[in-house]
Design a protein around this motif. Structure first.
Motif, short mmCIF file in Angstrom:
data_model
loop_
_atom_site.label_atom_id
_atom_site.label_comp_id
_atom_site.label_asym_id
_atom_site.label_seq_id
_atom_site.Cartn_x
_atom_site.Cartn_y
_atom_site.Cartn_z
N TRP A 65 11.10 4.08 0.02
CA TRP A 65 10.65 2.79 0.76
C TRP A 65 9.60 3.31 1.83
O TRP A 65 8.43 2.79 2.08
CB TRP A 65 11.96 2.12 1.08
CG TRP A 65 11.84 1.12 2.05
CD1 TRP A 65 11.36 1.20 3.28
CD2 TRP A 65 12.23 -0.19 1.98
NE1 TRP A 65 11.35 -0.02 3.84
CE2 TRP A 65 12.03 -0.92 3.23
CE3 TRP A 65 12.80 -0.95 1.00
CZ2 TRP A 65 12.40 -2.30 3.30
CZ3 TRP A 65 13.12 -2.20 1.20
CH2 TRP A 65 12.75 -3.01 2.21
N PRO A 66 10.23 4.15 2.70
CA PRO A 66 9.44 4.55 4.06
C PRO A 66 8.13 5.31 3.22
O PRO A 66 6.80 4.92 4.21
CB PRO A 66 10.09 5.16 4.87
CG PRO A 66 11.11 5.81 3.99
CD PRO A 66 11.39 4.81 2.81
N ALA A 67 8.07 6.07 2.48
CA ALA A 67 7.12 6.84 2.18
C ALA A 67 5.86 5.86 1.45
O ALA A 67 4.60 5.93 1.88
CB ALA A 67 7.37 7.96 1.02
N PHE A 68 6.24 4.67 0.50
CA PHE A 68 5.47 3.99 0.25
C PHE A 68 5.01 2.85 1.46
O PHE A 68 3.64 2.81 1.27
CB PHE A 68 5.96 3.07 -0.73
CG PHE A 68 5.83 3.64 -2.29
CD1 PHE A 68 4.53 3.69 -3.04
CD2 PHE A 68 6.92 4.14 -3.20
CE1 PHE A 68 4.47 4.11 -4.31
CE2 PHE A 68 6.80 4.75 -4.31
CZ PHE A 68 5.47 4.62 -4.92
N LYS A 69 5.60 2.67 2.29
CA LYS A 69 5.33 1.69 3.34
C LYS A 69 4.25 2.38 4.01
O LYS A 69 3.18 1.80 4.31
CB LYS A 69 6.36 1.28 4.12
CG LYS A 69 6.12 0.49 5.01
CD LYS A 69 7.45 -0.20 5.94
CE LYS A 69 7.28 -1.16 6.96
NZ LYS A 69 6.63 -1.02 7.84
N GLU A 70 4.33 3.67 4.53
CA GLU A 70 3.29 4.61 5.16
C GLU A 70 2.05 4.66 4.43
O GLU A 70 1.03 4.51 5.06
CB GLU A 70 3.94 5.88 5.60
CG GLU A 70 2.82 6.59 6.52
CD GLU A 70 3.61 8.12 6.77
OE1 GLU A 70 2.93 8.87 7.39
OE2 GLU A 70 4.45 8.51 6.13
N LEU A 71 2.03 4.89 3.06
CA LEU A 71 0.87 4.96 2.28
C LEU A 71 0.10 3.57 2.37
O LEU A 71 -0.91 3.52 2.55
CB LEU A 71 1.14 5.30 0.78
CG LEU A 71 -0.04 5.05 -0.33
CD1 LEU A 71 -1.04 6.31 0.59
CD2 LEU A 71 0.44 5.68 -1.34
N LEU A 72 0.89 2.65 2.07
CA LEU A 72 0.18 1.28 1.93
C LEU A 72 -0.35 0.51 3.32
O LEU A 72 -1.52 0.18 3.04
CB LEU A 72 1.38 0.36 1.08
CG LEU A 72 1.68 0.59 0.12
CD1 LEU A 72 2.71 -0.30 -0.57
CD2 LEU A 72 0.43 0.35 -1.15
N GLU A 73 0.45 1.01 4.42
CA GLU A 73 -0.21 0.57 5.63
C GLU A 73 -1.42 1.28 6.10
O GLU A 73 -2.07 0.74 6.81
CB GLU A 73 0.96 0.58 6.69
CG GLU A 73 1.97 -0.32 6.47
CD GLU A 73 3.29 -0.34 7.45
OE1 GLU A 73 3.21 0.82 8.00
OE2 GLU A 73 3.85 -1.25 7.64
N THR A 74 -1.60 2.46 5.42
CA THR A 74 -2.89 3.36 5.94
C THR A 74 -4.27 2.43 5.04
O THR A 74 -5.21 2.61 5.77
CB THR A 74 -2.91 4.65 5.26
OG1 THR A 74 -1.86 5.16 5.52
CG2 THR A 74 -4.02 5.39 5.43
N TYR A 75 -3.83 1.77 4.09
CA TYR A 75 -4.91 1.27 3.39
C TYR A 75 -5.02 -0.45 3.37
O TYR A 75 -6.26 -0.84 3.01
CB TYR A 75 -5.18 1.77 1.75
CG TYR A 75 -5.29 3.17 1.80
CD1 TYR A 75 -6.44 3.46 1.69
CD2 TYR A 75 -4.07 3.89 1.45
CE1 TYR A 75 -6.72 5.09 1.44
CE2 TYR A 75 -4.51 5.24 1.32
CZ TYR A 75 -5.90 5.73 1.31
OH TYR A 75 -5.78 7.33 1.07
#
Length: 506
Positions: A65-75
């Protein structure tokens, strides 16, 4: 001093790159297990864990969850996360793209139909996780593609939960590899998977092929990693709004789909979360989000409700099974398989004798028996004998090849066929392939001339979704739509009209 300057220069470039990312104005919804909620029950179920080992699942629970959230919030400008147990598709309607990393709670449970007298299995209605008219752009990660998509008629089906971490046979010119977020993909020569080399269409594939690393770890490393999904490649692109982008290392042939799209759904078959994605893969994943958003209005014009329908590539596979090289390859595979399992059995037996506990998989393997190695007749019975037409050809390899090649144009599958093809004697008598639109024109002409009308109706009802009663109505429909029709095998061996309003009930 020079090293310090060089380091600062590299750091400046790195910071400049991260600051240069211009976020896309896309609202993204991520559906995955929340670290703030209890671990789901039955974590040994593939539908829950994606075949990750229970030990690994417990260790990694809540970290995706936090790994995907961090990636998506980058883009992207807006990112929302929701646990699948709290999901409803109304939330998807408030976003542009939904990423299903886990399947939500079913809105309708699976139904199995059995003969009331004999109890024999007749058919199955898969569980439904979203409604039939779900029209949001979505990305399926790994096993969720079939779990959610099966009831919708998606071609992103469950061919094999056996995808590791490298992609091959990649359409590198596809836009997800270059825009809007710029990147490059690094291809390296690696040994071709055995599943590719031993498949019916693998004879001309080189021993080493170019591959792209997507995840830094895979399930084949043996540490209980989550397993990826490939969809069937047979007939995948026989209809509009369907495209294969890449295959991947699995036990299946080169055409198995690891990255692909059907309508408003995108398959990201690789199972690793962003902690395990390469930097290149992270960027391509972000591009895939942008790409599927462009296709949010695309429809599943040809729907695949039978995952095991046989397309005409199946003919070539059957011919392959008649060859001695196919049999020899199978025997060698079983010998290697048995030898490897025997080594593991001894290892697990020693472990048990020491009083150490075994996992369920280790216990199963310890108690398993070696695979029987059939003679060539047994091999043909296993692979050829189950076909309905085998009663015509027997197990004579020359007769099988002759029959299959001579009737290639006339084979079709029943809507619920289980890897079986039949010859349509009606169109064979006309000498017109079911893949040639002239077959419909000819059948309508028979009606117009009042010749062999029963045959004409059988052809028209078999290869279309229409049920007109008169030749005049059939001709009017045909003339109106013939320039915009296509034939789909995966969608049920029918001619469909290429528009978003086509009847989906194939």
């Amino acid at each position: 001093m020079k090293k310090i300057i060089a380091f600062l220069f590299v750091l400046q470039i790195s910071i400049g790159f991260s600051q240069s990312i211009e976020k896309q104005n896309i609202k993204v919804l991520y559906v995955g297990y929340s670290p703030d909620k209890p671990m789901p029950e039955n974590i040994e179920s593939t539908g829950v864990s994606g075949a990750m080992s229970p030990e690994r699942f417990k260790k990694e629970y809540g970290k995706r969850w936090p790994a995907f959230k961090e990636l998506l919030e980058t883009y992207f400008t807006k990112v929302t996360t929701v646990d699948p147990r709290d999901y409803n598709e109304g939330i998807s309607k408030q976003h542009d793209v939904t990423i299903f990393d886990e399947a939500p709670t079913p809105i309708k449970e699976r139904v199995i139909h059995k003969d009331p007298k004999t109890g024999e299995f007749l058919s199955m209605e898969p569980a439904k996780y979203v409604s039939d008219d779900f029209d949001s752009a979505a990305i399926f990660i790994g096993h969720t593609s079939s779990v959610i998509g099966s009831s919708l008629g998606s071609k992103l089906d469950w061919y094999c939960l056996c995808l590791d971490r490298h992609a091959h046979h990649i359409k590198t010119e596809h836009e997800i590899f270059g825009e809007p977020f710029k990147t490059s993909i690094t291809l390296k020569s690696r040994p071709t998977p055995e599943g590719v080399l031993k498949a019916f269409d693998g004879g001309y594939v080189a021993k080493n092929i170019q591959m792209w690393e997507i995840n830094t770890e895979g399930y084949l490393d043996g540490n209980g990693f989550r397993v990826g999904m490939v969809a069937r490649g047979w007939g995948f692109e026989d209809s509009p709004n369907a495209e294969i982008i890449s295959g991947g290392v699995s036990s299946k042939q080169k055409t198995a789909v690891a990255l692909g799209r059907h309508g408003n759904f995108f398959l990201w078959g690789f199972a690793g979360d962003p902690k395990y994605m390469t930097e290149e893969a992270k960027t391509v994943f972000a591009n895939a989000v942008v790409y599927i958003n462009k296709h949010k209005n695309d429809k599943l014009i040809a729907r695949k409700y039978n995952e095991r329908i046989a397309t005409k590539e199946y003919i070539d596979e059957m011919i392959f099974y008649t060859t001695k090289s196919s049999y020899d390859s199978y025997v060698n595979f079983l010998k290697e398989f048995n030898a490897n399992n025997e080594t593991k059995r001894k290892e697990f037996a020693a472990k048990k004798n020491k009083g150490e506990s075994l996992t369920k998989m280790e216990e199963m393997l310890l108690n398993s028996k070696p695979q029987n190695i059939p003679d060539r007749v047994g091999y043909l019975k296993k692979n050829i004998g189950r076909n309905s037409w085998a009663s015509i050809t027997g197990l004579d390899t020359l007769a099988i090849r002759k029959y299959l090649n001579e009737n290639r144009d006339y084979f079709f599958s029943e809507p619920a066929g289980f890897y079986d093809l039949k010859v349509d004697e009606d169109i064979k008598s006309l000498g017109i392939a079911n893949t040639d639109i002239k077959v419909l024109d000819k059948a309508i002409s028979l009606l117009e001339n009042n010749v062999e009308t029963d045959k004409a109706y059988r052809i028209l009802l078999r290869y279309t979704l229409e049920s007109f009663k008169t030749a005049k109505d059939w001709r009017a429909w045909f003339n109106k739509n013939k320039d915009n029709m296509f034939f789909t095998e995966t969608g049920g061996y029918v001619w469909l009209i290429n528009n978003a309003n086509a009847n989906p009930n194939i």
